[in-house]
Design a protein around this motif. Structure first.
Motif, PDB file in Angstrom:
ATOM      1  N   VAL A  90     -52.115 -11.849  14.539  1.00  0.00           N
ATOM      2  CA  VAL A  90     -51.600 -12.873  15.472  1.00  0.00           C
ATOM      3  C   VAL A  90     -50.788 -12.807  15.998  1.00  0.00           C
ATOM      4  CG1 VAL A  90     -51.155 -15.530  14.990  1.00  0.00           C
ATOM      5  CG2 VAL A  90     -53.225 -14.292  13.616  1.00  0.00           C
ATOM      6  N   HIS A  91     -49.579 -11.262  14.879  1.00  0.00           N
ATOM      7  CA  HIS A  91     -48.430 -11.170  16.303  1.00  0.00           C
ATOM      8  C   HIS A  91     -48.741 -10.343  16.709  1.00  0.00           C
ATOM      9  CE1 HIS A  91     -46.831 -12.877  12.204  1.00  0.00           C
ATOM     10  NE2 HIS A  91     -48.093 -11.841  11.970  1.00  0.00           N
ATOM     11  N   GLY A  92     -49.791  -9.307  16.532  1.00  0.00           N
ATOM     12  CA  GLY A  92     -49.926  -8.899  18.350  1.00  0.00           C
ATOM     13  C   GLY A  92     -50.743  -9.678  19.393  1.00  0.00           C
ATOM     14  N   ILE A  93     -51.343 -11.265  19.234  1.00  0.00           N
ATOM     15  CA  ILE A  93     -51.173 -11.968  20.459  1.00  0.00           C
ATOM     16  C   ILE A  93     -50.005 -12.454  20.279  1.00  0.00           C
ATOM     17  CG2 ILE A  93     -52.214 -13.812  20.824  1.00  0.00           C
ATOM     18  CD1 ILE A  93     -54.646 -13.145  18.490  1.00  0.00           C
ATOM     19  N   VAL A  94     -49.043 -12.557  19.504  1.00  0.00           N
ATOM     20  CA  VAL A  94     -48.044 -13.250  19.721  1.00  0.00           C
ATOM     21  C   VAL A  94     -47.304 -12.183  20.830  1.00  0.00           C
ATOM     22  CG1 VAL A  94     -45.624 -14.078  18.622  1.00  0.00           C
ATOM     23  CG2 VAL A  94     -47.468 -14.875  17.950  1.00  0.00           C
ATOM     24  N   MET A  95     -46.914 -11.098  21.098  1.00  0.00           N
ATOM     25  CA  MET A  95     -46.790  -9.609  20.835  1.00  0.00           C
ATOM     26  C   MET A  95     -47.343  -9.741  22.387  1.00  0.00           C
ATOM     27  SD  MET A  95     -45.790  -6.995  18.635  1.00  0.00           S
ATOM     28  CE  MET A  95     -46.085  -5.863  19.702  1.00  0.00           C
ATOM     29  N   ILE A  96     -48.390 -10.065  22.469  1.00  0.00           N
ATOM     30  CA  ILE A  96     -49.077 -10.180  24.484  1.00  0.00           C
ATOM     31  C   ILE A  96     -48.592 -11.353  25.143  1.00  0.00           C
ATOM     32  CG2 ILE A  96     -51.306  -9.857  25.764  1.00  0.00           C
ATOM     33  CD1 ILE A  96     -52.486  -8.400  23.300  1.00  0.00           C
ATOM     34  N   GLY A  97     -48.497 -12.457  24.082  1.00  0.00           N
ATOM     35  CA  GLY A  97     -48.527 -13.709  25.308  1.00  0.00           C
ATOM     36  C   GLY A  97     -46.559 -13.454  25.386  1.00  0.00           C
ATOM     37  N   ALA A  98     -45.908 -12.716  24.631  1.00  0.00           N
ATOM     38  CA  ALA A  98     -43.952 -12.613  25.408  1.00  0.00           C
ATOM     39  C   ALA A  98     -44.210 -11.806  26.082  1.00  0.00           C
ATOM     40  CB  ALA A  98     -43.962 -12.082  23.645  1.00  0.00           C
ATOM     41  N   MET A  99     -44.596 -10.445  26.509  1.00  0.00           N
ATOM     42  CA  MET A  99     -45.053  -9.526  27.181  1.00  0.00           C
ATOM     43  C   MET A  99     -45.378 -10.088  28.920  1.00  0.00           C
ATOM     44  SD  MET A  99     -45.998  -5.989  25.799  1.00  0.00           S
ATOM     45  CE  MET A  99     -47.480  -6.884  24.424  1.00  0.00           C
ATOM     46  N   VAL A 100     -46.369 -11.450  28.920  1.00  0.00           N
ATOM     47  CA  VAL A 100     -47.289 -11.880  29.731  1.00  0.00           C
ATOM     48  C   VAL A 100     -45.437 -12.445  29.848  1.00  0.00           C
ATOM     49  CG1 VAL A 100     -48.156 -13.717  30.224  1.00  0.00           C
ATOM     50  CG2 VAL A 100     -48.882 -11.905  29.321  1.00  0.00           C
ATOM     51  N   VAL A 101     -44.961 -13.511  29.990  1.00  0.00           N
ATOM     52  CA  VAL A 101     -44.110 -14.494  29.757  1.00  0.00           C
ATOM     53  C   VAL A 101     -43.449 -13.569  30.565  1.00  0.00           C
ATOM     54  CG1 VAL A 101     -42.182 -16.211  28.725  1.00  0.00           C
ATOM     55  CG2 VAL A 101     -45.173 -16.181  27.480  1.00  0.00           C
ATOM     56  N   LEU A 102     -42.245 -11.993  29.326  1.00  0.00           N
ATOM     57  CA  LEU A 102     -41.771 -11.201  29.914  1.00  0.00           C
ATOM     58  C   LEU A 102     -41.448 -10.616  31.192  1.00  0.00           C
ATOM     59  CD1 LEU A 102     -38.829 -10.690  28.940  1.00  0.00           C
ATOM     60  CD2 LEU A 102     -40.034  -7.984  28.034  1.00  0.00           C
ATOM     61  N   GLY A 103     -43.173 -10.865  31.773  1.00  0.00           N
ATOM     62  CA  GLY A 103     -43.277 -10.098  33.291  1.00  0.00           C
ATOM     63  C   GLY A 103     -43.149 -11.640  33.819  1.00  0.00           C
ATOM     64  N   HIS A 104     -43.276 -12.528  33.656  1.00  0.00           N
ATOM     65  CA  HIS A 104     -42.794 -13.335  34.636  1.00  0.00           C
ATOM     66  C   HIS A 104     -41.800 -14.176  34.859  1.00  0.00           C
ATOM     67  CE1 HIS A 104     -46.872 -13.389  35.834  1.00  0.00           C
ATOM     68  NE2 HIS A 104     -47.605 -13.755  34.484  1.00  0.00           N
TER      69      HIS A 104
END
Length: 98
Positions: free
Chosen positions: A39-53
């Protein structure tokens, strides 16, 4: 999504998570939390996507903090798992007495 609806969903998720985790027996807490590292990995992926946008400096700071906290949470989960598994390994006895 309307801001009040997002706040409502966040508060509901936080309350539900607190109630669920608060009722887990102590002996099951570490395996449950270490098993949820994905779940923390999924949170990190989501955070990276948000950071990219992110466009503004504030969004970039919040996105960076989200990635940093998600990474720390995932790493901490694996450290806890390793410590838990060490408890179940047989201890080595010293030769020659005390």
């Amino acid at each position: 999504m309307d801001g009040f609806l997002a706040l409502y969903v966040f508060m509901l998720a936080a309350f539900t998570g607190y109630e669920i985790i608060g009722r887990v027996p102590v002996i099951l807490h570490t395996p449950l939390m270490s098993g949820s590292n994905f779940v923390h990995g999924i949170v990190m992926i989501g955070a990276m996507v948000v950071l990219g946008h992110a466009d503004t400096t504030t969004e970039k700071i919040i996105g960076f903090l989200a990635v940093l906290m998600g990474a720390g949470n995932a790493a901490g989960g694996y450290v806890v798992t390793e410590r838990m598994l060490e408890m179940f390994k047989p201890s080595e006895k010293k030769e020659g007495g005390a």
